[in-house]
Design an enzyme around this catalytic site. Structure first.
Site, short mmCIF file in Angstrom:
data_model
loop_
_atom_site.label_atom_id
_atom_site.label_comp_id
_atom_site.label_asym_id
_atom_site.label_seq_id
_atom_site.Cartn_x
_atom_site.Cartn_y
_atom_site.Cartn_z
N ASP A 104 -2.16 44.27 48.73
CA ASP A 104 -0.87 43.63 48.33
C ASP A 104 -0.50 43.16 49.54
O ASP A 104 -0.47 43.58 50.89
CB ASP A 104 0.30 44.76 48.01
CG ASP A 104 -0.06 44.84 46.60
OD1 ASP A 104 -0.80 44.52 45.80
OD2 ASP A 104 0.52 46.27 46.24
N ASP A 133 1.10 45.73 33.65
CA ASP A 133 1.83 46.99 34.49
C ASP A 133 2.29 47.88 33.65
O ASP A 133 3.30 47.46 32.80
CB ASP A 133 2.75 46.09 35.32
CG ASP A 133 2.22 45.19 36.48
OD1 ASP A 133 1.11 45.43 36.90
OD2 ASP A 133 2.98 44.31 36.94
#
Lengths: 208, 260
Positions: B131, B12
């Site tokens: 997500d 990330d």
């Protein structure tokens, strides 16, 4: 005295990622030149026909730039050509993915892989490649060796196949005819084994 | 079957550095992306995923410069996502060295974008990143399988059913589903196995399980549920787990893995 690195032209179809290919050529000791100009490609010691994208746009890009004729000329003159992934399919006679004829330098057509249960399509990941015929490009590699694949179409085993892989069905993982060599997998994304293959290409380029 | 299941470390990235948060928040610094990428390749990572976690919120494109630096130095495939809005954004990331590009929020807003990108670049390089969050009131309409899609870096619920969206996205042109459980992200409580099983059974493209990996048994559970690949971030960054240990654990239990 060290010799200058041979120039390997990476044929640019305008659809994306050529950096991994050029980085692999450099690591293997060659000088990579990305080009859509047939005159530049003509002067190179070897060609890489990379493969990202769909079949018809891929063929159209080669035709509109005249690069199709350069690939044919290299094949006729016995100079090294490496096709990768879609590049392998473009070198064949055609594909179920499109309607355009392929370059026809390798026999057979690409067919769609069939998903069934745990066999997913696209075929994505590291699969085992077994050599079915000896070829100088494969001399450094054990059989089977894992290479990275990402594709939805594949050419069935035929007279030009030199390696096989199984994903729901057995297909040609690599094909060769004369100075043309092509892989359905991505050697530039297959770590050390893939790099060994690029070294063989650069070596062949040095002699061409 | 000879195809190896993949173990994928996720970087990330925000502002050129690797970060990690819990449930998508409280980001903290976890290192230099190129250094980590090289370490992971050497440890046997089958692929890398780079997510620009600030991209959507700040409205900027994913950090192509980081992608260029990473892909120049490694020889395994790289997927990049975060804040990608259009065909040009996908093209730019592929040109920077990405092998696959993940669309998330923008694919929900404009599902035809997946098709446009797939037509140009091929389905094999288009990933839909989903997500998903368990519905707190699963009986509340609209009825679904129990998970809803959340966009905008995990902040904006959509009421879209996660399994249904995965099916539609694959039909529209996604060649892979990167499935993250927001409930489990960064918690080390294990993947949301029922979510993975539901999506893997519903689509015929590969599914990458993400969110919650803590123990090697968690990776095995996700693979046994039908995931083709397992993704983790902080467990690898913090060296609480090695990629080799995860592979060994799974290989001993009958899962096909690749040894570098």
């Amino acid at each position: 005295m060290p010799t200058a690195p041979p120039v390997v032209a990476v044929l640019d179809g305008g659809t994306g990622n050529l950096r991994s290919v050029t980085a692999a050529i450099r690591r293997a000791g060659g000088r990579a030149v990305v080009t859509a100009d047939h005159r530049v490609a003509r002067e190179a010691a070897a060609l890489v026909l990379p493969g990202v994208g769909a079949f018809d746009p891929g063929i159209a890009a080669l035709r509109s730039t005249g690069l199709d004729r350069v690939v044919r000329a290299f094949a006729e003159e016995g100079r090294p050509v490496l096709g990768v992934c879609l590049g392998l399919q473009l070198l064949h006679e055609g594909s179920d993915e499109g309607t355009s004829p392929g370059l026809g330098l390798l026999p057979g057509r690409a067919r769609r892989l069939r998903a069934a249960g745990s066999v997913k399509v696209p075929h994505m990941g590291w699969n085992q490649v077994a050599w079915t015929t000896s070829h100088p490009f494969l001399a450094d590699l054990g059989s089977p060796t894992r290479f990275y694949f990402v594709h939805s179409y594949a050419v069935p085993m035929g007279p030009a196949a030199v390696a096989s892989t199984d994903h729901g069905a057995v297909f040609a993982a690599a094909c060769a005819r004369g100075s043309v060599f092509a892989t359905q997998f991505h050697p530039e994304r297959s770590g050390a084994a893939g790099l060994a293959l690029y070294r063989r290409l650069v070596e062949a380029a040095r002699c061409s | 079957m000879a195809l190896a299941r993949r173990v994928i470390p996720c970087l990330d990235v925000a502002g050129g550095r690797v970060v990690k948060g819990v449930r998508f928040e409280d980001l903290r610094d976890a290192g230099d992306p190129v250094e980590l990428a090289r370490r992971y390749e050497a440890e046997g990572a089958d692929e890398l995923t780079i997510l620009d976690v600030t991209a959507t919120l700040e409205g900027r494109a994913a950090t192509a410069a980081v992608v260029e630096r990473i892909t120049e130095h490694i020889g395994i495939p790289v997927t990049v996502g975060g804040g990608v809005r259009d065909v040009e954004g996908v093209r730019a990331l592929l040109a920077a060295g990405a092998d696959k590009v993940a669309l998330n929020t923008q694919a929900v807003r404009d599902p035809a974008l997946l098709g446009r990108c797939a037509a140009r670049f091929g389905v094999q390089c288009m990933v839909v990143a989903i997500d998903a969050r368990r519905r707190r009131e699963p009986d509340r309409p609209p009825a679904g399988t129990g998970w809803e899609v959340v966009v905008g870096a995990g902040r904006t619920p959509t009421d879209l059913d996660a399994v249904g969206w995965a099916v539609r996205a694959a039909a529209a042109g996604a060649g892979e589903v990167l499935l993250t459980s927001i409930d489990r992200d960064g918690t080390h409580l294990g993947y949301d196995v029922p979510l993975i099983a539901a999506v893997a059974a519903a689509v015929s493209v590969p599914v990458v399980a993400s969110g919650g990996a803590g123990h090697p048994a968690d990776f095995l559970a996700a693979l046994a549920a039908g995931a083709d690949a397992v993704l983790a971030a902080s467990q690898f960054h913090d060296q609480r787990l090695s990629i080799g240990a995860v592979k060994q654990y799974c290989a001993h239990r009958g899962i096909e893995v690749r040894w570098p």
